[in-house]
Design an enzyme around this catalytic site. Structure first.
Site, PDB file in Angstrom:
ATOM      1  N   ASP A  36       2.068  -8.781 -12.016  1.00  0.00           N
ATOM      2  CA  ASP A  36       2.355  -7.889 -10.889  1.00  0.00           C
ATOM      3  C   ASP A  36       3.191  -6.738 -11.434  1.00  0.00           C
ATOM      4  OD1 ASP A  36       3.177  -6.592  -8.554  1.00  0.00           O
ATOM      5  OD2 ASP A  36       3.333  -8.453  -7.414  1.00  0.00           O
ATOM      6  N   ARG A  60       4.106  -3.986  -9.824  1.00  0.00           N
ATOM      7  CA  ARG A  60       4.656  -3.117  -8.775  1.00  0.00           C
ATOM      8  C   ARG A  60       6.175  -3.003  -8.850  1.00  0.00           C
ATOM      9  NH1 ARG A  60       1.612  -5.853  -3.762  1.00  0.00           N
ATOM     10  NH2 ARG A  60       2.212  -7.682  -4.997  1.00  0.00           N
TER      11      ARG A  60
END
Length: 211
Positions: free
Chosen positions: A133, A135
């Site tokens: 991930d 982000r």
């Protein structure tokens, strides 16, 4: 991702929205100057909130789910749900240009091919040499600050979103789970999110779909 200068509101425009099921609502769409990653994230301000804690969702762009209705994820139904719930409560949906948990559209489709060969959504990313991930929610915090939001109720099943917001100085008063939008095509995806990154998805809610 370090924050530099504060972001500022660039444009506000009201846009009538209509979803595939006929649901419609008008949102104030806000653009920004000075976002740290330089991406064209937008905010949808919804509802006629006159006080209280706003309901906020950080929604990462998903072209396949949001636009084309792909059943391999739950992104499209989550977006539709979030808009309606935030309009009812009053708050903001941040639509963040973070396709594929931040790895981009082409890489996400490459990861889909690896998932078809047996890997889960996180294993596929790492097999491509990419983060599970990628982000970073620093731009989201800049956007909230520009909108005058320092405290919020967060609409999410993802504990990492609440953790990052708190570390970046936002007060998350309450975490409000979204619904479970299960299909036969996204069961492995939802199971991986619940088991690997501890999303608040009750696996028992998926049993009827699996059966």
């Amino acid at each position: 991702m370090p924050t530099s200068t504060p972001a500022a509101v660039r444009t506000r425009v009201r846009i009538p929205l209509r979803f595939a099921d006929g649901y419609s609502v008008t949102a104030e769409v806000v653009t920004f100057h000075g976002l740290v990653d330089g991406a064209e994230h937008i905010a949808l301000v919804l509802g006629g909130r006159t006080g209280g804690t706003p309901l906020v969702r950080l929604h990462s762009e998903c072209l396949t789910g949001d636009v084309f209705g792909s059943a391999r994820c739950d992104c499209g139904p989550q977006l539709r749900e979030a808009v309606a719930r935030i309009d009812g409560a009053g708050g903001v949906l941040l639509y963040l240009r973070q396709e594929g948990r931040g790895i981009g559209l082409y890489n996400k489709l490459d990861a889909y091919a690896l998932q078809d060969a047996g890997l889960d959504t996180y294993q596929a990313n790492t097999a491509l040499g990419l983060p599970e991930d990628a982000r970073d929610y620093t731009p989201a915090v800049q956007m909230l600050a520009a909108l005058g939001v320092a405290e919020l109720d967060l609409l999410t099943n993802n504990p990492d979103k609440a953790r990052q917001l708190r570390e970046l100085g936002i007060t998350v008063a309450e975490t409000v789970p979204t619904g479970v939008h299960a299909t036969p095509d996204n069961l492995r995806y939802l199971h991986a999110k619940a088991a690997h990154t501890h999303h608040t998805i009750a696996l028992s809610d998926l049993a009827h779909v699996a059966g």
